[in-house]
Design a protein around this motif. Sequence first.
Motif, PDB file in Angstrom:
ATOM      1  N   GLU A   1     110.303 -10.774  23.530  1.00  0.00           N
ATOM      2  CA  GLU A   1     109.344 -11.119  22.825  1.00  0.00           C
ATOM      3  C   GLU A   1     108.277 -10.459  23.270  1.00  0.00           C
ATOM      4  OE1 GLU A   1     107.284 -11.904  19.183  1.00  0.00           O
ATOM      5  OE2 GLU A   1     108.387 -11.394  19.598  1.00  0.00           O
ATOM      6  N   ALA A   2     106.972  -9.835  23.167  1.00  0.00           N
ATOM      7  CA  ALA A   2     105.883 -10.144  23.835  1.00  0.00           C
ATOM      8  C   ALA A   2     104.788 -10.412  23.535  1.00  0.00           C
ATOM      9  CB  ALA A   2     105.432  -8.462  23.077  1.00  0.00           C
ATOM     10  N   THR A   3     104.156 -11.369  23.864  1.00  0.00           N
ATOM     11  CA  THR A   3     102.798 -11.444  23.753  1.00  0.00           C
ATOM     12  C   THR A   3     101.839 -11.170  25.025  1.00  0.00           C
ATOM     13  OG1 THR A   3     102.061 -14.208  23.547  1.00  0.00           O
ATOM     14  CG2 THR A   3     103.166 -13.793  24.847  1.00  0.00           C
ATOM     15  N   THR A   4     100.294 -11.871  24.380  1.00  0.00           N
ATOM     16  CA  THR A   4      99.728 -11.281  25.555  1.00  0.00           C
ATOM     17  C   THR A   4      98.213 -12.320  26.037  1.00  0.00           C
ATOM     18  OG1 THR A   4      98.342 -10.686  23.256  1.00  0.00           O
ATOM     19  CG2 THR A   4      99.672  -9.055  24.937  1.00  0.00           C
ATOM     20  N   SER A   5      98.119 -12.562  26.619  1.00  0.00           N
ATOM     21  CA  SER A   5      96.619 -13.008  26.850  1.00  0.00           C
ATOM     22  C   SER A   5      95.024 -12.654  26.556  1.00  0.00           C
ATOM     23  CB  SER A   5      96.711 -13.955  27.861  1.00  0.00           C
ATOM     24  OG  SER A   5      95.281 -14.436  28.595  1.00  0.00           O
ATOM     25  N   ASN A   6      94.928 -13.120  25.718  1.00  0.00           N
ATOM     26  CA  ASN A   6      93.649 -12.363  25.032  1.00  0.00           C
ATOM     27  C   ASN A   6      91.908 -12.657  25.042  1.00  0.00           C
ATOM     28  OD1 ASN A   6      95.475 -10.169  23.267  1.00  0.00           O
ATOM     29  ND2 ASN A   6      95.823 -12.535  22.303  1.00  0.00           N
ATOM     30  N   PRO A   7      91.221 -11.989  24.726  1.00  0.00           N
ATOM     31  CA  PRO A   7      90.088 -13.009  25.424  1.00  0.00           C
ATOM     32  C   PRO A   7      89.004 -13.715  24.629  1.00  0.00           C
ATOM     33  CG  PRO A   7      89.474 -10.085  25.053  1.00  0.00           C
ATOM     34  CD  PRO A   7      91.417 -11.135  24.518  1.00  0.00           C
ATOM     35  N   PRO A   8      88.889 -14.308  25.401  1.00  0.00           N
ATOM     36  CA  PRO A   8      88.413 -16.082  24.570  1.00  0.00           C
ATOM     37  C   PRO A   8      87.046 -15.806  24.409  1.00  0.00           C
ATOM     38  CG  PRO A   8      87.716 -15.444  27.300  1.00  0.00           C
ATOM     39  CD  PRO A   8      87.868 -14.668  27.170  1.00  0.00           C
ATOM     40  N   PRO A   9      86.281 -16.589  23.248  1.00  0.00           N
ATOM     41  CA  PRO A   9      85.009 -16.112  22.446  1.00  0.00           C
ATOM     42  C   PRO A   9      84.376 -15.830  23.686  1.00  0.00           C
ATOM     43  CG  PRO A   9      86.194 -18.293  21.848  1.00  0.00           C
ATOM     44  CD  PRO A   9      87.030 -17.677  22.885  1.00  0.00           C
ATOM     45  N   ALA A  10      82.239 -15.245  22.973  1.00  0.00           N
ATOM     46  CA  ALA A  10      82.045 -15.015  23.928  1.00  0.00           C
ATOM     47  C   ALA A  10      81.422 -15.415  24.669  1.00  0.00           C
ATOM     48  CB  ALA A  10      80.894 -13.704  23.422  1.00  0.00           C
ATOM     49  N   ASN A  11      80.786 -16.770  24.057  1.00  0.00           N
ATOM     50  CA  ASN A  11      80.447 -17.901  25.156  1.00  0.00           C
ATOM     51  C   ASN A  11      81.656 -19.139  26.119  1.00  0.00           C
ATOM     52  OD1 ASN A  11      82.134 -19.681  23.367  1.00  0.00           O
ATOM     53  ND2 ASN A  11      80.493 -20.902  22.396  1.00  0.00           N
ATOM     54  N   GLN A  12      82.348 -18.831  25.725  1.00  0.00           N
ATOM     55  CA  GLN A  12      83.731 -19.267  27.154  1.00  0.00           C
ATOM     56  C   GLN A  12      84.374 -18.401  28.092  1.00  0.00           C
ATOM     57  OE1 GLN A  12      86.877 -20.995  24.339  1.00  0.00           O
ATOM     58  NE2 GLN A  12      85.225 -22.021  22.934  1.00  0.00           N
ATOM     59  N   VAL A  13      83.668 -16.901  28.159  1.00  0.00           N
ATOM     60  CA  VAL A  13      83.802 -16.368  28.772  1.00  0.00           C
ATOM     61  C   VAL A  13      83.778 -16.058  30.078  1.00  0.00           C
ATOM     62  CG1 VAL A  13      83.895 -13.861  30.003  1.00  0.00           C
ATOM     63  CG2 VAL A  13      84.007 -14.111  27.728  1.00  0.00           C
ATOM     64  N   VAL A  14      84.883 -16.607  31.385  1.00  0.00           N
ATOM     65  CA  VAL A  14      84.672 -17.138  32.929  1.00  0.00           C
ATOM     66  C   VAL A  14      84.185 -15.385  33.420  1.00  0.00           C
ATOM     67  CG1 VAL A  14      85.710 -18.392  34.990  1.00  0.00           C
ATOM     68  CG2 VAL A  14      85.859 -18.972  32.509  1.00  0.00           C
ATOM     69  N   PRO A  15      82.958 -15.739  35.040  1.00  0.00           N
ATOM     70  CA  PRO A  15      82.643 -14.151  35.243  1.00  0.00           C
ATOM     71  C   PRO A  15      84.052 -14.315  36.270  1.00  0.00           C
ATOM     72  CG  PRO A  15      81.026 -15.855  34.935  1.00  0.00           C
ATOM     73  CD  PRO A  15      82.087 -17.133  34.489  1.00  0.00           C
ATOM     74  N   LEU A  16      84.521 -13.197  35.880  1.00  0.00           N
ATOM     75  CA  LEU A  16      85.397 -12.698  38.088  1.00  0.00           C
ATOM     76  C   LEU A  16      84.310 -13.649  39.130  1.00  0.00           C
ATOM     77  CD1 LEU A  16      86.395  -9.039  36.434  1.00  0.00           C
ATOM     78  CD2 LEU A  16      87.430 -10.689  36.359  1.00  0.00           C
ATOM     79  N   PRO A  17      85.657 -13.949  39.978  1.00  0.00           N
ATOM     80  CA  PRO A  17      84.934 -14.977  40.971  1.00  0.00           C
ATOM     81  C   PRO A  17      84.808 -13.462  42.236  1.00  0.00           C
ATOM     82  CG  PRO A  17      87.511 -14.924  41.647  1.00  0.00           C
ATOM     83  CD  PRO A  17      87.136 -14.413  39.785  1.00  0.00           C
ATOM     84  N   THR A  18      84.349 -13.953  42.823  1.00  0.00           N
ATOM     85  CA  THR A  18      83.444 -13.520  43.754  1.00  0.00           C
ATOM     86  C   THR A  18      82.951 -14.158  45.687  1.00  0.00           C
ATOM     87  OG1 THR A  18      80.858 -14.399  43.795  1.00  0.00           O
ATOM     88  CG2 THR A  18      81.492 -12.262  42.370  1.00  0.00           C
ATOM     89  N   THR A  19      84.033 -15.799  45.814  1.00  0.00           N
ATOM     90  CA  THR A  19      83.498 -16.377  46.748  1.00  0.00           C
ATOM     91  C   THR A  19      84.931 -16.994  47.153  1.00  0.00           C
ATOM     92  OG1 THR A  19      83.342 -18.353  45.973  1.00  0.00           O
ATOM     93  CG2 THR A  19      81.347 -16.520  46.062  1.00  0.00           C
ATOM     94  N   GLU A  20      86.050 -17.196  48.298  1.00  0.00           N
ATOM     95  CA  GLU A  20      86.990 -17.102  48.792  1.00  0.00           C
ATOM     96  C   GLU A  20      87.845 -18.805  47.812  1.00  0.00           C
ATOM     97  OE1 GLU A  20      88.227 -17.941  51.981  1.00  0.00           O
ATOM     98  OE2 GLU A  20      87.358 -15.962  52.915  1.00  0.00           O
ATOM     99  N   GLU A  21      86.198 -19.396  47.640  1.00  0.00           N
ATOM    100  CA  GLU A  21      86.438 -20.506  46.299  1.00  0.00           C
ATOM    101  C   GLU A  21      86.333 -20.695  45.733  1.00  0.00           C
ATOM    102  OE1 GLU A  21      83.429 -25.141  46.139  1.00  0.00           O
ATOM    103  OE2 GLU A  21      83.000 -23.291  47.631  1.00  0.00           O
ATOM    104  N   ASP A  22      86.010 -19.727  44.405  1.00  0.00           N
ATOM    105  CA  ASP A  22      85.069 -19.185  43.211  1.00  0.00           C
ATOM    106  C   ASP A  22      87.295 -18.895  42.541  1.00  0.00           C
ATOM    107  OD1 ASP A  22      83.253 -20.506  42.650  1.00  0.00           O
ATOM    108  OD2 ASP A  22      81.974 -18.415  42.855  1.00  0.00           O
ATOM    109  N   ILE A  23      87.353 -18.103  43.533  1.00  0.00           N
ATOM    110  CA  ILE A  23      88.648 -17.265  43.703  1.00  0.00           C
ATOM    111  C   ILE A  23      89.967 -18.773  44.155  1.00  0.00           C
ATOM    112  CG2 ILE A  23      90.359 -15.892  44.343  1.00  0.00           C
ATOM    113  CD1 ILE A  23      88.401 -14.006  45.647  1.00  0.00           C
ATOM    114  N   PHE A  24      89.796 -19.133  44.458  1.00  0.00           N
ATOM    115  CA  PHE A  24      91.157 -20.507  44.414  1.00  0.00           C
ATOM    116  C   PHE A  24      90.754 -21.057  43.085  1.00  0.00           C
ATOM    117  CE2 PHE A  24      92.293 -24.454  45.116  1.00  0.00           C
ATOM    118  CZ  PHE A  24      93.561 -24.314  46.314  1.00  0.00           C
ATOM    119  N   GLU A  25      89.443 -21.534  42.708  1.00  0.00           N
ATOM    120  CA  GLU A  25      89.412 -22.312  41.502  1.00  0.00           C
ATOM    121  C   GLU A  25      89.917 -21.880  40.071  1.00  0.00           C
ATOM    122  OE1 GLU A  25      88.912 -25.249  40.538  1.00  0.00           O
ATOM    123  OE2 GLU A  25      89.078 -25.477  42.572  1.00  0.00           O
ATOM    124  N   TYR A  26      89.785 -19.996  40.510  1.00  0.00           N
ATOM    125  CA  TYR A  26      89.828 -19.277  39.440  1.00  0.00           C
ATOM    126  C   TYR A  26      91.468 -19.080  39.529  1.00  0.00           C
ATOM    127  CZ  TYR A  26      89.219 -14.429  36.626  1.00  0.00           C
ATOM    128  OH  TYR A  26      89.621 -13.817  35.756  1.00  0.00           O
TER     129      TYR A  26
END
Length: 459
Positions: free
Chosen positions: A218-243
């Motif tokens: 059975e196939a399923t997907t994780s789809n985009p959240p609403p525009a106001n809930q988009v989380v930016p891609l991480p750039t720092t090591e700390e952000d990557i860990f949380e992400y």
Amino acid sequence: MRGYTVGNEEVEPVEIRQVSERRFNAHVVWARGPGWLPPVKEVEWLEIESAQVFGTVFVDLTDKDLHSTVMAPDLAGRYRGVDILQDHANIREAVERTAASMARVHIDYDKARAQGDEKASVDFFAKVAKASKLHTRFRYLRDSTTAVAAKRLIEVAMRWYENQDGSYIEQFQTTGFDARVWELYLWAVLREAGHRVEQPKPAPDFLARGIVGDFYVEATTSNPPPANQVVPLPTTEEDIFEYVHNYLPTRFSGPLWAKLNDKGYWTRDGLDLTIPFVIAIQDFHQDLSMTWSQSALFEYLYGVRVEEVESEGRMQKIEVPVAQLKWGPKVLHSGFFKLPDSEHVSGVVHNAAGTLSKFNRMGIAAGMGDPSVTVKHEGRRFSKDNTGVEEAFSQTVTPGYEEDWIDGLAVFHNPNALNPLPFEAFPGAAHVFEEDGLHRQITPAGHLVSSTTEIVAHY
């Protein structure tokens, strides 16, 4: 050019060339229907351009006899057998007899390829929605020269695909494009693995039948959240860990929990409750988020995090239990395979590379690309010498380029499954499993870890 004599009649010369297994499979691997495949090994592949007639020579692994089959698209566009030749004395004779049969088919093409039981096939590109509603990536696939290889490959495959719930084409063109591509990818993986594939109605998506037994997917997907809930891609090591450790697992929890909560998958009449049931999930919630998806999925499924600690002067990996996931106001239980009813789920399948780019590369490898387009595939994969070392790679994708549908696919086995999934169900995949309370991974040589595809059109 070569001419063949049929009876007392000279056949008009036609060029028959040897082709790669990849080009042959790009056209005919979709033809496998319900039931089991006979144990055979194909050794030669022939074609009358452009894809009008194919032939393959194969060895029956049971009695070691040499046979061959000639295939052509029926009147609905599905490649099917039109002649079977048996008991060849050697490879040379097999190729010559097969080529002669292909030439005969070519003489009276429409009559020879007609099967008499053709059913109308689906057309993924038929107009079913207003232009304003079309998905951006569907427009790209339909119209762009840089995606022509993917489109040509999908146009062949779609002739065999069933519009199972009646909504596939509309969703493929609009809101469900990514999810429908993921389904099509899984279908390709199962057929490449040698399974015969059925599409039960109304669900699950696939019933795979093979030598190692049957199982549902059975196939399923994780789809985009609403525009106001988009989380930016991480750039720092700390952000990557949380992400990776807090945010991404929450993106997997929703679709997996929804499938788990739909108990119809293991209570519905007509389903075989004694065979494995697998959920295949893909992360489409944000571009490039797949870079970290697999480690986040592992953490959510098993409820453990792998961390590196220093011990006696060297770094060692240890497993740290994770009971809860916290992201903003969200607090979720970690450990999907520990949730009530999860024993009905035999495993979870994931491949960050199971996207439209994969179809494009596979199409180019099969000779379906546009010569004005250059494609480069680069990233990291495990070395091909079985040392288990990751290494960088960069390859230009051309006809003959080597890549399989299963490359990059990982199977996470549920240690508590009522019906365990055999590893052989997905040959060539990486397998993650629990042993003596710890988690292990078996990774094939050359396994794809992460990658990007760069496309350049030369006009």
